[in-house]
Design a protein around this motif. Structure first.
Motif, PDB file in Angstrom:
ATOM      1  N   SER A  42      49.622  75.049  67.055  1.00 20.13           N
ATOM      2  CA  SER A  42      50.789  74.275  66.609  1.00 20.13           C
ATOM      3  C   SER A  42      51.434  74.879  65.377  1.00 20.13           C
ATOM      4  N   ALA A  43      52.762  74.936  65.439  1.00 26.89           N
ATOM      5  CA  ALA A  43      53.539  75.099  64.211  1.00 26.89           C
ATOM      6  C   ALA A  43      54.036  73.691  63.906  1.00 26.89           C
ATOM      7  N   PHE A  44      53.545  73.100  62.831  1.00 28.59           N
ATOM      8  CA  PHE A  44      53.830  71.687  62.581  1.00 28.59           C
ATOM      9  C   PHE A  44      55.330  71.433  62.515  1.00 28.59           C
ATOM     10  N   GLY A  45      55.756  70.429  63.262  1.00 29.28           N
ATOM     11  CA  GLY A  45      57.154  70.044  63.279  1.00 29.28           C
ATOM     12  C   GLY A  45      57.978  70.795  64.300  1.00 29.28           C
ATOM     13  N   VAL A  46      57.406  71.837  64.889  1.00 30.89           N
ATOM     14  CA  VAL A  46      58.162  72.621  65.879  1.00 30.89           C
ATOM     15  C   VAL A  46      57.577  72.414  67.261  1.00 30.89           C
ATOM     16  N   GLY A  47      56.264  72.577  67.397  1.00 28.13           N
ATOM     17  CA  GLY A  47      55.652  72.377  68.700  1.00 28.13           C
ATOM     18  C   GLY A  47      54.384  73.164  68.842  1.00 28.13           C
ATOM     19  N   GLU A  48      53.909  73.235  70.074  1.00 31.05           N
ATOM     20  CA  GLU A  48      52.575  73.733  70.356  1.00 31.05           C
ATOM     21  C   GLU A  48      52.639  74.668  71.554  1.00 31.05           C
ATOM     22  N   VAL A  49      51.861  75.755  71.509  1.00 32.33           N
ATOM     23  CA  VAL A  49      51.809  76.694  72.630  1.00 32.33           C
ATOM     24  C   VAL A  49      50.357  77.065  72.928  1.00 32.33           C
ATOM     25  N   ALA A  72      60.870  79.216  70.575  1.00 32.37           N
ATOM     26  CA  ALA A  72      61.005  78.518  69.297  1.00 32.37           C
ATOM     27  C   ALA A  72      59.667  78.405  68.576  1.00 32.37           C
TER      28      ALA A  72
ATOM     29  N   TRP B  94      49.735  61.482  67.160  1.00 33.24           N
ATOM     30  CA  TRP B  94      49.256  61.676  65.784  1.00 33.24           C
ATOM     31  C   TRP B  94      50.463  61.902  64.881  1.00 33.24           C
ATOM     32  N   ARG B  98      52.763  66.768  55.268  1.00 38.34           N
ATOM     33  CA  ARG B  98      52.644  68.041  54.586  1.00 38.34           C
ATOM     34  C   ARG B  98      52.522  67.815  53.080  1.00 38.34           C
ATOM     35  N   ASP B 292      57.480  67.019  69.606  1.00 37.76           N
ATOM     36  CA  ASP B 292      57.163  67.060  68.187  1.00 37.76           C
ATOM     37  C   ASP B 292      58.409  66.661  67.418  1.00 37.76           C
ATOM     38  N   VAL B 293      58.256  65.685  66.548  1.00 36.23           N
ATOM     39  CA  VAL B 293      59.382  65.171  65.793  1.00 36.23           C
ATOM     40  C   VAL B 293      59.091  65.371  64.313  1.00 36.23           C
ATOM     41  N   GLY B 294      60.008  65.996  63.618  1.00 35.49           N
ATOM     42  CA  GLY B 294      59.807  66.181  62.178  1.00 35.49           C
ATOM     43  C   GLY B 294      60.989  65.610  61.432  1.00 35.49           C
ATOM     44  N   THR B 300      57.001  65.394  57.128  1.00 37.24           N
ATOM     45  CA  THR B 300      56.228  64.620  58.095  1.00 37.24           C
ATOM     46  C   THR B 300      56.519  65.110  59.504  1.00 37.24           C
ATOM     47  N   THR B 301      55.491  65.040  60.320  1.00 41.13           N
ATOM     48  CA  THR B 301      55.568  65.468  61.706  1.00 41.13           C
ATOM     49  C   THR B 301      54.912  64.406  62.569  1.00 41.13           C
ATOM     50  N   ARG B 303      53.740  63.698  66.745  1.00 38.25           N
ATOM     51  CA  ARG B 303      53.721  64.161  68.136  1.00 38.25           C
ATOM     52  C   ARG B 303      53.645  62.949  69.050  1.00 38.25           C
TER      53      ARG B 303
ATOM     54  N   PRO C 159      54.360  81.085  76.060  1.00 39.46           N
ATOM     55  CA  PRO C 159      55.514  80.620  76.801  1.00 39.46           C
ATOM     56  C   PRO C 159      56.688  80.094  75.975  1.00 39.46           C
ATOM     57  N   ARG C 160      56.492  79.493  74.864  1.00 37.45           N
ATOM     58  CA  ARG C 160      57.650  78.841  74.249  1.00 37.45           C
ATOM     59  C   ARG C 160      58.061  79.470  72.936  1.00 37.45           C
TER      60      ARG C 160
END
Lengths: 269, 379, 160
Positions: A42-49, A72, B94, B98, B292-294, B300-301, B303, C159-160
């Motif tokens: 995860s890159a926090f706030g961006v997403g997960e791969v 992204a 969750w 930060r 994912d919402v920041g 703050t983040t 999911r 992938p992303r």
């Protein structure tokens, strides 16, 4: 489903668009994994791969992931610097069953960044070199500039690995081979009757390589491929990575070619 | 459970049951009429139930109708299953905070409501059982689902008037509740009066009936006799004969696997809008994605897990393209998963024959007809 | 060093070819060697030969203004280089350059074509082997056209 915070303790730019991050948990035990498994990064706030682990499984040290900057999230990961915190879930999925190659020749066929998920398996084999007969690494990539782990490749040769490298396009200064990785399969020194083969790369490359291995005489149940599908949860709950009855994140990514050869023949499954 | 624990409730007795469950801190959720459909909502009174309301269902068509009687459960299934109560369409997984370079991650706290589900059909009971298998009996279970699931009381009802798109008999999932309930009702509307045969399915259900016996007026709750039982059995037997659809499930897994390439997939794709309605109304579809919402400062983040659908192009997205870009491949994925690969994955079919995917398809695509077409044109 | 007659039957390209046929083609063969960066042939020249590589490496390449030289393929020991001698208009369409010191057996194309005309059975056998090489190279070229390792086919697990 909650990521653990890991701190970036090292970063290496491997090629123009591919980089390796070294991660350590901010608290608690390091991540145990077997070669071939992946984590959700995860890159926090961006997403997960999903990213396969590219470092050694058998020695202590930071968790290594080799990532290509193509979207992204991977772009955000590429911009992380030492000291930053990333999220890690996992490890997930099946691994390369290198122990089944004891007493046999083991052949690794890598295409492009597919060398990264294979690297822990090669390192595992080399850590018990005497348990295997010939060890062959066949590696095809786009151009000499795209070669990954050049230092490792030299090390491996020093440890008795037969390494054959080819690129799709080469400048005149490139003294190595130019051509598809499958063309290396008939040239490599291994006994197809006593071989376990591990193939990783783009699906078309894996299909061609598996066919070439079968043509050489390796049985489909002695060939492993690592399939790639859209993985969002890593634990078979989200449904995205289904390949007919398989959840690639749980039943794979590493699967016997004998198990999936038929399915790979259908489009858009 | 032996017969002696069975009871007959009058409508007033059903009200007593609702009152009792509410007194035991259950939020009773039952069928109500809203926006021309049967939808589930919290209720306090039998007067909120769809008295005298039935429905007419066909491919792409749903209409309520006046039955001309007093039936409270005289409709077949509405658009919603119970899925959204146990497996919400959007759920926080969750949140992260930060602090300098560090990020503290806190799992979402699940505080499940105590829900008493009133009027659950057999098809939906089987759907819940399928979700139990899919979401909880896994290496990494869905803890939030499990927590919600542990906090429900189920009052099932025998389906008395199946809809035009129902085929639970083909799937072996109805119309009479056979498991997965605390109490099961069968509504009786005959010369002996408007009443409900109540059967306990769990010790907890039996205890509620014991308390109800002590609580309700004598004429509202009484012991069941043999004619009541025969009448109730007849309600289920008659319903089983009035299925609007049928699906031949013989060898269906191998049939669909063997016909991965079949012209019918293109045929259905020429009608399918890939609107995802079928997967949203399906009580067993479980596929999800995460957002994912920041906040703008990045401090703050969150999911969130959200329902997704295999009909969305992005569902199978893989660096630069989708594995299943054609609509035919997406319909094939959905139907093959539901009826074939689900068996390999979870040991049962993923279809309970509720018919919602047929009713709520704007193009009236009918999974029973598509499978029949493949069967009739098999190579 | 072994003579051509001793060496050829062991070369994968000729493996299994009968002794009679072997001596026929042997009559058209000669040993050649090339220093690094020496050209075996150049684009546009008459294609009157083909090469069986014994050692070293040969690059098949093309030069374009501004883009520079691109190596399209390489041939190592055991490979053959050149099939234009068999197909009109018998002209080389690419450059072939020795990447390192390279030893090869060269065959006179006209001589071979004449022998194939005289002995169609041997001609068919030889043509079949050349087609196998052409097919392998065509398939590999087609797959490389996909640019599998490029950004659009980003490889594994990113992938992303």
């Amino acid at each position: 489903m909650v990521p653990r915070p890991f701190r970036l303790v090292g970063r290496r730019q491997d090629t123009t668009d591919t980089f390796t991050v070294l991660l350590e948990p901010t608290e608690g035990d390091p991540l145990g994994f077997v070669p071939g498994q992946f984590t959700m990064l995860s890159a926090f706030g961006v997403g997960e791969v999903p990213v396969s682990v590219s470092g050694a499984a058998h020695v202590a040290g930071p968790l290594q992931h080799t990532v290509r900057d193509v979207g992204a999230v991977t772009h955000a990961l590429s911009r992380a610097s030492v000291g930053d915190v990333l999220g890690v879930r996992g490890p997930y999925g099946t691994g390369w069953d290198v122990a089944h190659g004891h007493g046999k020749d083991v052949v690794f066929v890598a295409g492009g960044i597919g060398l990264a998920p294979l690297r822990p398996a090669v390192l595992e084999v080399l850590s018990h070199r005497d348990r295997y007969r010939r060890v062959v690494v066949l590696y095809g990539t786009r151009s000499p500039d795209d070669l990954l782990f050049a230092d490792s490749l030299a090390d491996w040769q020093g440890q008795g690995v037969e390494l054959l490298v080819t690129v799709d396009y080469g400048p005149p200064s490139w003294a190595g081979r130019v051509g598809l990785v499958t063309t290396l399969i008939p040239r490599a020194g291994f006994d197809p009757k006593y071989t376990l083969a591990f193939v990783c790369g783009p699906e078309v490359m894996m299909r061609r390589s598996a066919m070439a291995l079968v043509e050489r005489g390796v049985t489909p149940d002695s060939i492993r491929v690592s399939l790639e599908r859209n993985m969002r949860c890593g634990v078979g709950l989200c449904g995205h990575c289904q390949f007919r009855e398989l959840f690639i994140c749980v039943d794979g990514p590493v699967l016997s070619y004998a198990r999936v050869a038929g399915l790979l023949g259908y489009r858009e499954v | 459970m032996d017969n002696s624990s069975e009871m007959i409730l009058r409508v007033a007795g059903l009200q007593s049951l609702i009152d009792l469950l509410r007194a035991q801190a259950w939020v009773v959720v039952g069928p109500t009429v809203r926006d021309g459909a049967i939808v589930h909502a919290p209720i306090e009174s039998v007067d909120q139930l769809p008295r005298g309301i039935g429905d007419l269902q066909d491919g792409g068509s749903y209409r309520l109708r006046q039955r001309g009687d007093e039936a409270l459960f005289g409709y077949s299934v509405g658009p919603q299953g119970w899925k959204s109560l146990l497996f919400p369409s959007r759920e926080l997984l969750w949140s992260g905070q930060r602090d300098g370079a560090d990020v503290a991650v806190e799992p979402a706290v699940v505080d499940p409501p105590r829900l008493a589900l009133l009027g659950v059909r057999s098809c939906d009971l089987h759907a819940i059982a399928i979700h139990d298998r899919v979401l909880t009996e896994r290496a990494v279970p869905d803890a939030a689902y499990a927590a919600r699931r542990d906090n429900i009381f189920v009052v099932a009802v025998t389906c008395s008037d199946p809809g035009g798109t129902c085929f639970c008999v083909s799937m072996g999932t109805g119309p009479v509740p056979d498991r997965g309930f605390d109490l099961a009702l069968t509504e009786l509307l005959d010369p002996a009066g408007h009443r409900f045969l109540v059967v306990p399915g769990t010790a907890r259900g039996a205890q509620v009936l014991d308390e109800l016996r002590a609580l309700a007026a004598d004429e509202a709750a009484m012991p069941a006799d043999e004619p009541d039982r025969l009448a109730a059995r007849d309600v289920g037997a008659q319903a089983a004969l009035r299925m609007g659809r049928a699906l031949d499930v013989d060898g269906i897994r191998d049939l669909l696997y063997a016909n991965t390439e079949h012209p019918q997939w293109e045929d259905v794709a020429s009608r399918c809008l890939a609107c995802t309605n079928c997967t949203l109304v399906c009580p067993t579809c479980f596929c999800t994605s995460v957002d994912d919402v920041g906040d703008l400062t990045g401090s703050t983040t969150e999911r969130w897990r959200v329902w997704d659908s295999c009909f969305n192009t992005d569902f199978s997205y893989l660096h630069g393209g989708s594995v299943r870009s054609s609509v035919s491949s997406r319909y094939r994925q959905w139907a093959t998963h539901k009826l074939a690969s689900w068996v390999d994955q979870f040991g049962t079919s993923g279809c309970v024959g509720c018919g919602r995917c047929i009713t709520w398809c704007p193009a009236a695509i009918d999974i029973t007809a598509e499978v029949a077409a493949i069967r009739s044109r098999e190579d | 060093m072994r003579t051509i007659e001793q060496y050829l039957p062991d070369h994968p390209f000729f493996a299994g070819l009968g002794a009679d046929a072997m001596s026929l083609v042997g009559g058209c063969a000669a040993n050649v060697s090339f220093a690094a960066d020496e050209f075996l042939f150049r684009e546009g020249e008459p294609a009157d030969r083909f090469f069986v590589i014994r050692r070293g490496r040969v690059a098949i390449e093309v030069h374009a203004p501004a883009a520079g030289t691109v190596v399209l393929d390489t041939a190592d020991a055991g490979d053959i280089v050149g099939w234009s001698w068999l197909v009109p208009p018998y002209r080389w369409l690419f450059d072939a350059r020795a990447v390192e010191a390279t030893g090869a057996v060269t065959f006179d194309g006209r001589c071979l074509r004449d022998k194939c005309e005289e002995d169609p059975r041997m001609g068919y056998e030889l043509t079949r082997r050349v087609i196998q090489v052409m097919s392998d190279r065509l398939v590999a070229s087609r797959v490389r056209l996909l640019d599998l390792y490029g950004a659009a086919g980003a490889g594994h697990a990113a992938p992303r």
